[in-house]
Design an enzyme around this catalytic site. Structure first.
Site, mmCIF file in Angstrom:
data_model
loop_
_atom_site.group_PDB
_atom_site.id
_atom_site.type_symbol
_atom_site.label_atom_id
_atom_site.label_comp_id
_atom_site.label_asym_id
_atom_site.label_seq_id
_atom_site.Cartn_x
_atom_site.Cartn_y
_atom_site.Cartn_z
ATOM 1 N N PRO A 69 0.824 -1.215 0.000
ATOM 2 C CA PRO A 69 0.000 0.000 0.000
ATOM 3 C C PRO A 69 0.854 1.260 0.000
ATOM 4 C CG PRO A 69 -0.359 -1.313 2.007
ATOM 5 C CD PRO A 69 0.719 -1.982 1.232
ATOM 6 N N GLU A 70 0.521 2.188 -0.871
ATOM 7 C CA GLU A 70 1.201 3.479 -0.885
ATOM 8 C C GLU A 70 0.262 4.513 -0.259
ATOM 9 O OE1 GLU A 70 3.836 4.973 -3.549
ATOM 10 O OE2 GLU A 70 4.417 3.104 -4.507
ATOM 11 N N HIS A 112 -4.857 -15.131 9.012
ATOM 12 C CA HIS A 112 -4.030 -13.943 9.161
ATOM 13 C C HIS A 112 -4.779 -12.751 9.746
ATOM 14 C CE1 HIS A 112 -0.896 -16.183 7.214
ATOM 15 N NE2 HIS A 112 -1.687 -16.407 6.180
ATOM 16 N N ARG A 142 1.806 -11.222 5.665
ATOM 17 C CA ARG A 142 3.272 -11.196 5.766
ATOM 18 C C ARG A 142 3.775 -10.573 7.061
ATOM 19 N NH1 ARG A 142 5.706 -9.446 0.091
ATOM 20 N NH2 ARG A 142 7.588 -10.121 1.184
#
Ligand code: ZN
Length: 280
Positions: A2-3, A93, A112
């Site tokens: 994500p930016e 997750h 992650r």
């Protein structure tokens, strides 16, 4: 990954569900993400009213009514999923679950685990280790051509690397740096210190424009898809140069054979996409 525009979209998507609501239940399903959670994480949040959801660089800031601020980063793969209570059976997750008095469940999922969450106090926010060295917010009032030029002064590194340095400008990543340099007509290999005056003015404007356009695209994604998946933050976006190696340059009128189209080079181990014909 994500930016800034994705993080802004997540904040805008969370705000209507969290602002003014009380966190009635907070569940932490593991001791750490990228870093350990702070002590008494759930206790400190439970029963608190959310006063505001804001963004600084790529951090989500959840301000609470007792002056506590929850600082969250999505890392490489983090996402926030909104669903109605009762909370669904947690998936593998799903690491943190927030439930509000309005019956909304916000689940932080991060496969992650490069994401992070921390708690700090309102008054100590600017000095938080993750925030204190950050440069100006590119969409904020403190960002302008002269400010950018001042931050680039004396830097011998390529402009691409300088813009990725979070102490120069906060929140810019690989994609939007490539896009902004393209629109500003500046080569990513140009020495940062040479971006002064009108060039810095143009670059600052292009940085703001590419981010604002992406946030706008994120906003339409929210309107179209929020109900469907409840998932915030990722959206398809048309880029001018990013990931378009060999394609015709959208800024050049001359043909592909002459310009070679969009090129890819590697700088500091990361791909840069640009038009060597248009960007100098
Ligand atoms: Zn071109």
């Amino acid at each position: 990954m994500p930016e800034l525009p994705e993080v802004e979209t997540v904040c805008r998507g969370l705000a209507p569900h969290l602002e003014g609501r009380v966190l009635t239940r907070v569940v932490q399903r593991r001791p750490d993400l990228r870093f350990p959670f702070p002590p008494k994480f759930c206790e400190r949040l439970t029963g608190r009213r959310v006063s505001a959801v804001r963004r600084r660089a790529k951090y989500i800031l959840m301000h609470l009514d007792d002056g506590t601020v929850l600082l969250a980063h999505l890392g490489m793969s983090g996402r926030m999923v909104i669903s109605p209570a009762p909370a669904p059976e947690p998936a593998t997750h799903d690491h943190v679950i927030f439930e509000t008095d309005e019956g909304t469940v916000v689940t932080f999922n991060d496969a992650r685990r490069f994401g992070m969450m921390d708690l700090t106090e309102e008054g100590a926010l600017a000095e938080h280790p993750m925030l204190r060295s950050l440069g100006p917010e590119p969409l904020g009032n403190d960002f302008s051509g002269p400010v950018l030029a001042e931050r680039l002064a004396g830097r011998m590194s390529p402009i691409k690397a300088a813009l990725l340095d979070q102490t120069v400008v906060a929140g810019l990543g690989n994609i939007y740096v490539a896009e902004a340099l393209f629109h500003a007509g500046l080569s990513p290999t140009r020495m940062a210190a040479t971006v002064t005056g009108a060039k810095a003015e143009r670059l600052a404007r292009c940085i703001r424009d590419v981010l604002a356009r992406a946030i706008e695209a994120g906003g339409s994604t929210l309107r179209d898809h929020r109900q469907a998946s409840g998932e915030l933050g990722y959206f398809q976006h048309q880029f001018s140069v990013y990931d378009r190696e060999g394609e015709p340059c959208p800024g050049c009128t001359c043909n592909l054979a002459k310009t070679g189209g969009i090129q890819r080079i590697v700088q500091s181990g990361r791909s840069t996409f640009y038009c060597s014909h248009r960007q100098r």
